[in-house]
Design an enzyme around this catalytic site. Structure first.
Site, PDB file in Angstrom:
ATOM      1  N   THR B 158       0.866  -1.191   0.000  1.00 40.79           N
ATOM      2  CA  THR B 158       0.000   0.000   0.000  1.00 40.79           C
ATOM      3  C   THR B 158       0.895   1.232   0.000  1.00 40.79           C
ATOM      4  OG1 THR B 158      -0.222  -0.165   2.402  1.00 40.79           O
ATOM      5  CG2 THR B 158      -2.032  -1.022   1.080  1.00 40.79           C
ATOM      6  N   LYS B 184       4.208  -6.767   4.056  1.00 34.98           N
ATOM      7  CA  LYS B 184       3.901  -5.400   3.641  1.00 34.98           C
ATOM      8  C   LYS B 184       3.464  -4.599   4.861  1.00 34.98           C
ATOM      9  CE  LYS B 184       0.579  -3.556   2.995  1.00 34.98           C
ATOM     10  NZ  LYS B 184      -0.273  -2.667   3.859  1.00 34.98           N
ATOM     11  N   THR B 195       2.978  -6.397  11.737  1.00 34.51           N
ATOM     12  CA  THR B 195       2.914  -6.203  10.295  1.00 34.51           C
ATOM     13  C   THR B 195       1.466  -6.042   9.886  1.00 34.51           C
ATOM     14  OG1 THR B 195       3.368  -7.120   8.143  1.00 34.51           O
ATOM     15  CG2 THR B 195       2.645  -8.671   9.792  1.00 34.51           C
ATOM     16  N   GLU B 282       6.957   4.646   7.101  1.00 37.49           N
ATOM     17  CA  GLU B 282       6.526   5.876   6.440  1.00 37.49           C
ATOM     18  C   GLU B 282       7.446   7.039   6.810  1.00 37.49           C
ATOM     19  OE1 GLU B 282       1.852   4.670   5.881  1.00 37.49           O
ATOM     20  OE2 GLU B 282       2.426   5.908   7.584  1.00 37.49           O
ATOM     21  N   ASN B 406       0.753  10.519   5.638  1.00 39.64           N
ATOM     22  CA  ASN B 406      -0.500  10.205   6.312  1.00 39.64           C
ATOM     23  C   ASN B 406      -1.539  11.300   6.182  1.00 39.64           C
ATOM     24  OD1 ASN B 406      -0.369   7.511   7.504  1.00 39.64           O
ATOM     25  ND2 ASN B 406       1.547   8.344   8.296  1.00 39.64           N
ATOM     26  N   SER B 411      -5.780  11.030  -0.717  1.00 42.66           N
ATOM     27  CA  SER B 411      -5.992  11.973  -1.813  1.00 42.66           C
ATOM     28  C   SER B 411      -5.156  11.608  -3.025  1.00 42.66           C
ATOM     29  CB  SER B 411      -5.697  13.393  -1.351  1.00 42.66           C
ATOM     30  OG  SER B 411      -4.487  13.442  -0.628  1.00 42.66           O
TER      31      SER B 411
END
Lengths: 411, 411
Positions: B158, B184, B195, B282, B406, B411
């Site tokens: 993702t 992932k 995870t 991230e 985040n 969007s």
């Protein structure tokens, strides 16, 4: 950046008879910044305090606890506050420094060292620049005036963008009683204690034991109900001074109507000062009220509220005005309520019913969520459907500026 | 942005006899992205799983638990994984959708629905686009091949910037056993399960009961020891498949030498896949190992490690390469070890002794801390001095990009 917060009008901050405040520039923080505050208290006042529960509590917090224990909160005569250095993680030398500060100030004021309470805020793990601190004391003493609340609110700031101060008056048994307070803090904010520093004074006469109870209760519903980043500081302290200069007879019972009236006023003022910290939270662009209802206990309600208020994913969604509201349900789900039946949970964003029965509410429309998310002030209401206990926590969003401020704090 | 992580070379990913992987573009996530994976398993395999403890667990997680309970982990025949929609917070309809997915895939493969395990990852609180999902199944089935690990690693991503996959071989009783796995996840990452998704297969024969024990132990020391943002997802799942195609006799006792050898290999592979998630966290720019030693219990050691690993102040300091190390001590102090004697705590940054006896180590120099903080991989070692238990947690820093990713995810 602060959310619906303005610097207080000095004229709206009310003097408290028996309290004088003076500030000075001791060059502990940075040149050209007032960084040292001395609060002088007239003889006979009661003082109560609540402090951080962080095990790495700062040296001044340890000294405050000792001095309040020694005196029983009777007849405290001065507070001394510096910014720029937290005197935390400073080992044995830090304790020597905090005690030395009290000795010096006591000598200058002609009082005993245990009648002085020291406070520090700033960088952790750095030694206190004692020479500069002590050299600044005379100037802070001679600057003392009863109208000094606004100056003091300014001088105790660190990463705060605005000073935080408020006053209010309440009539008890026909006597007008006054309360004034200041607070500071913008990061390293979460319960136990939540503010870095808060100082409140009233002209009421209150016994130290009752004052301690009122202070603890006010703190639980204010400074201990906010979070910015979940980091409990090493230095958090809330101090309440009751000078006894009002004509209201001394309050000596916590269950008296007078104590309850004072409690309500104290809690209101403390909430205003605590919410000001959230409104000025590092990088804050939104002020979020998280209200959890229908819990079986206060502990359970607060657990859920804090899980939501601490979630970086929830906080970044608020920053983006993105109604990615599943993140709130996910936080409710991992809050640690092991037997939570998610089908009984309802989620509201202000007046918008977002989720019910484990899923999206059939009437929910994305544009309604979007409308609320764009506001500067938002109430998240979570109804657990398990009991009748509620709790409220105040927080802010997580923005780029939070990262910038904390990545660059020392540079 | 990933820290010392590269996309796996497809040629280094080893086929597992009895496992075929195929991917397809079902247009659930975004156009041009493979978002649907079907893993076909030969008859007779054992399958074990550990899942999120989030009370708002997703519908597919509930169905996985049901199916594993029904079959006892015997003879599972397929996994189906979609990205783009988490099928979480979707109420009764979500469960219907997850079950329908299994029914359809089972019918296409000629197996029973309870032999299929479904997995979803993506946005919460959105209904599953069932038509597109079901329409994609035939293509994913016909794409199946034993060399499909790299494709599958790509298709389950993702916000991941890189696919995560690894293989290893180990010799047990003279027989070479092979393990391959993919994972992932990059946000909403913390223990229980850590995870978003992890799938591992081996050609060993293992009874489902033993496989469950090995899987739980491997998960605790890998996926349950990482954190990126402290958010426990609704969908976290780790699945281990043992196809039994190797010539090694079946492993039916968890305390056998063969089980221990397989446990070691499984844990090593799981750690590699879990650490890959942190390396691709991230916005991550640093890979941080938090090692707590000298604790009285594993629970205590993990509490302290997670307090440090979750602190936004600590994480932003790592991002800034700023040795503002008092923030680590503050986090240790509020970790919840109530009787912690801070004078007994030692803090190291790699080889640099930073703090001791409640304060800065006398030999500590800022430039030494600065040198370590500039590295891409840093070990924070905290010695509590209370016992002999240790725990390790892996995390990353908190950067501007975390907020951007985040805030902009949908969007």
């Amino acid at each position: 950046m602060a959310v619906n917060l303005q610097a207080p009008e000095p004229s709206q901050l009310l003097a408290i008879e028996g309290v004088l405040l003076g500030v000075a520039e001791a060059q502990i923080r940075k040149p050209g910044r007032k960084d040292l505050t001395v609060v002088q208290i007239a003889p006979g006042a009661s003082v109560a305090g609540v402090f951080t529960r962080n095990r790495f509590c700062a040296a001044p917090v340890q000294v405050c606890r000792e001095h309040l224990q020694t005196t029983g909160g009777h007849d405290m005569r001065a507070l001394v506050v510096n910014t720029g250095c937290a005197n935390a993680g400073t080992g044995a030398q830090g304790l020597i420094d905090a005690r030395q500060t009290c000795v010096e100030l006591a000598s200058l004021l002609g009082v005993r060292p245990e009648q002085v309470l020291p406070f520090s805020t700033g960088v952790i793990l750095e030694p206190m620049p004692m020479q500069r601190l002590l050299a600044g004391l005379p100037a802070a003493i001679s600057a003392a005036r009863s109208e000094g609340w606004a100056d003091a609110a300014q001088a105790i700031m660190t990463t705060d963008t605005l000073p935080k101060a408020a006053s209010l008056q309440v009539v008890i048994d026909g006597v007008t009683v006054t309360l004034s307070g200041i607070s500071k803090g913008a990061g390293m904010i979460r319960p136990n204690m939540a503010t870095m520093l808060g100082f409140i004074a009233t002209d009421c006469a209150v016994s130290p034991e009752v004052l301690q109870q009122l202070t603890r209760a006010a703190a639980d519903d204010s400074f201990n109900s906010i979070t910015i980043d979940g980091d409990t500081s090493t230095n958090d302290s809330l101090i309440v001074i009751a000078t006894g200069k009002s004509s209201l007879p001394p309050i000596t019972r916590a269950d008296s109507p007078q104590a309850k009236a004072l409690q309500a006023a104290l809690t209101t003022l403390a909430q205003r000062l605590a919410q000001a910290i959230v409104r000025d939270g590092e990088g804050a662009t939104k002020f979020i009220t998280v209200r959890v209802e229908g819990a079986r206990s206060r502990d359970e309600a607060r657990k859920v509220a804090y899980a939501v208020a601490h979630s970086p994913l929830v906080k970044t969604a608020f920053f983006a005005s993105d109604p990615n509201l599943g993140r709130i349900l996910a936080a409710v789900g991992y809050a640690g309520v092991d037997d939570l039946d998610v089908d009984g949970v309802d989620l509201y964003l202000d007046d918008v019913h977002v989720a019910t029965s484990g899923g999206r509410h059939p009437d929910y429309r994305e544009e309604d969520g979007q409308r609320v998310m764009r506001q500067a002030e938002i109430t998240v209401r979570i109804v657990l459907g398990r009991g009748d206990v509620a709790a409220t926590v105040w927080t802010c969003d997580l923005s780029h500026d939070y990262v910038s401020i904390n990545a660059d704090y020392r540079s």
